[in-house]
Scaffold this motif. Structure first.
Motif, short mmCIF file in Angstrom:
data_model
loop_
_atom_site.label_atom_id
_atom_site.label_comp_id
_atom_site.label_asym_id
_atom_site.label_seq_id
_atom_site.Cartn_x
_atom_site.Cartn_y
_atom_site.Cartn_z
N ALA A 197 32.66 37.81 41.93
CA ALA A 197 32.47 39.00 42.75
C ALA A 197 33.14 38.88 44.12
O ALA A 197 33.73 39.85 44.61
N VAL A 200 36.81 39.59 43.76
CA VAL A 200 37.02 41.02 43.46
C VAL A 200 36.84 41.85 44.72
O VAL A 200 37.65 42.73 45.03
N TRP A 256 30.50 51.71 43.05
CA TRP A 256 31.03 50.44 42.55
C TRP A 256 29.92 49.39 42.64
O TRP A 256 29.35 49.17 43.70
N LEU A 258 29.16 45.25 41.41
CA LEU A 258 29.62 43.99 40.83
C LEU A 258 28.39 43.15 40.50
O LEU A 258 27.66 42.74 41.40
N LEU A 268 32.01 44.56 36.41
CA LEU A 268 32.15 45.77 37.20
C LEU A 268 31.48 46.93 36.48
O LEU A 268 31.74 47.17 35.29
N LEU A 270 31.30 50.85 37.26
CA LEU A 270 31.82 51.92 38.11
C LEU A 270 31.34 53.26 37.55
O LEU A 270 31.55 53.57 36.38
N VAL A 293 41.07 50.86 37.43
CA VAL A 293 40.36 49.64 37.04
C VAL A 293 41.30 48.67 36.33
O VAL A 293 41.25 47.45 36.57
#
Length: 305
Positions: A197, A200, A256, A258, A268, A270, A293
């Protein structure tokens, strides 16, 4: 019967109990009797299986999986089927692993069916088992285990093969407002990524140091297809949300998240919600976020694990 590997060596289906079944078929150079030893004897398993294994080789027998480097907590299992040297099945925590061995003209065909609940994690499971099974022949030959290669690229290939890059469009449950008190729709992506995470999050932030509630949404969290207002919620490095608008009118929210995923990466989730007034924007949201994505996943996969 002589086993032949099918044209499609990996498939993902829905099991009878509603869970997901990953089926992987691999041709091995050794006869079933030797492959059986690789599947059941601790000395052989240690060379290719992802954990140390202690197994009582009988139906109802206990199985203990101990991970050598603390990758995950140790697991318990139970043998559910034994038919030497043809079939071995046992539970792996809450999952089921079933190994089938068939003779082939120049060795064996090994089929693994892994049944589990976490469908979005299937590419992680498949890339892991692909790497593990590749070590069986070398182990039986007394050769070193081959290096895993580009595990991130392998993961992304399985994502594409299994269609795990696709989002869904859902109607919101009655009583759940999307905008202005109306019931609406939601586009949702649940995508396993190849980086943790924190990595990301940094990738999504770009040059932004620390987003704040009321501040500008970092470009990595937005798509040009939809206008957006300021950040409405943020909890680094796992959550960022904001409202989107259509011609200056509130349309819904983008969120969003994570979470903990399979393998070494984050999961993820979303979501993009909209009101019934903007139902015509559902397809645009689905397409725009799919491309967004996948571009993120590609960039993350190019980073070393």
């Amino acid at each position: 019967m002589t086993g032949e590997a099918p044209e499609t060596p990996e498939t993902l289906t829905t099991a009878a109990d509603g869970r997901t079944a990953l089926r992987m078929v691999r041709r091995l150079a050794h006869p079933p009797e030797k492959v059986w030893r690789a599947l059941t004897e601790p000395g052989h398993l240690a060379h290719w299986f992802p954990s140390d294994v202690e197994m009582e080789l009988r139906p109802g027998g206990k199985v203990r999986f101990a991970f050598r480097h603390g990758e995950m907590p140790d697991l318990d299992g139970e043998v559910t089927e034994v038919d030497p040297p043809r079939v071995l099945a046992y539970t792996w925590g809450g999952d089921l692993l079933r190994w089938e061995v068939e003779p082939a003209a120049s060795g064996s065909v090994l089929t693994l069916t892994h049944t589990f609940a976490d469908r979005p994690g299937a590419a992680s499971f498949a890339s892991g088992w692909d790497t593990c099974i590749a070590g069986i022949d070398p182990a039986l030959d007394g050769r070193p285990t081959p290096p895993p290669g580009d595990i991130n690229a392998k993961h992304e290939r399985f994502v594409a093969v299994f269609g795990l890059d696709q989002g869904t469009v859902e109607a919101l449950e009655a009583g759940v407002p999307a905008a202005d008190g109306e019931e609406g729709w939601r586009v949702r992506f649940e995508r396993q990524l190849t980086q943790p995470a924190a990595t990301v999050w940094r990738t999504l932030l770009g040059k932004v140091v620390a987003p704040e509630v009321g501040g500008t949404v970092p470009s990595g969290f937005a798509t040009g297809e939809f206008g957006h207002g300021p950040v409405s919620e943020v909890r680094a490095p796992v959550l960022l949300a904001y409202a989107w608008d259509q011609d200056g009118r509130y349309g819904g929210t983008v969120r969003w998240e994570l979470t903990e995923g399979t393998g070494h990466g984050a999961r993820l989730i979303l979501t993009h919600t909209g009101s019934a007034e903007f139902a015509g924007r559902r397809s645009a949201a689905l397409d725009a976020w799919h491309d967004h994505v996948e571009d993120l996943a590609r960039r993350l996969a190019e980073m070393p694990r």
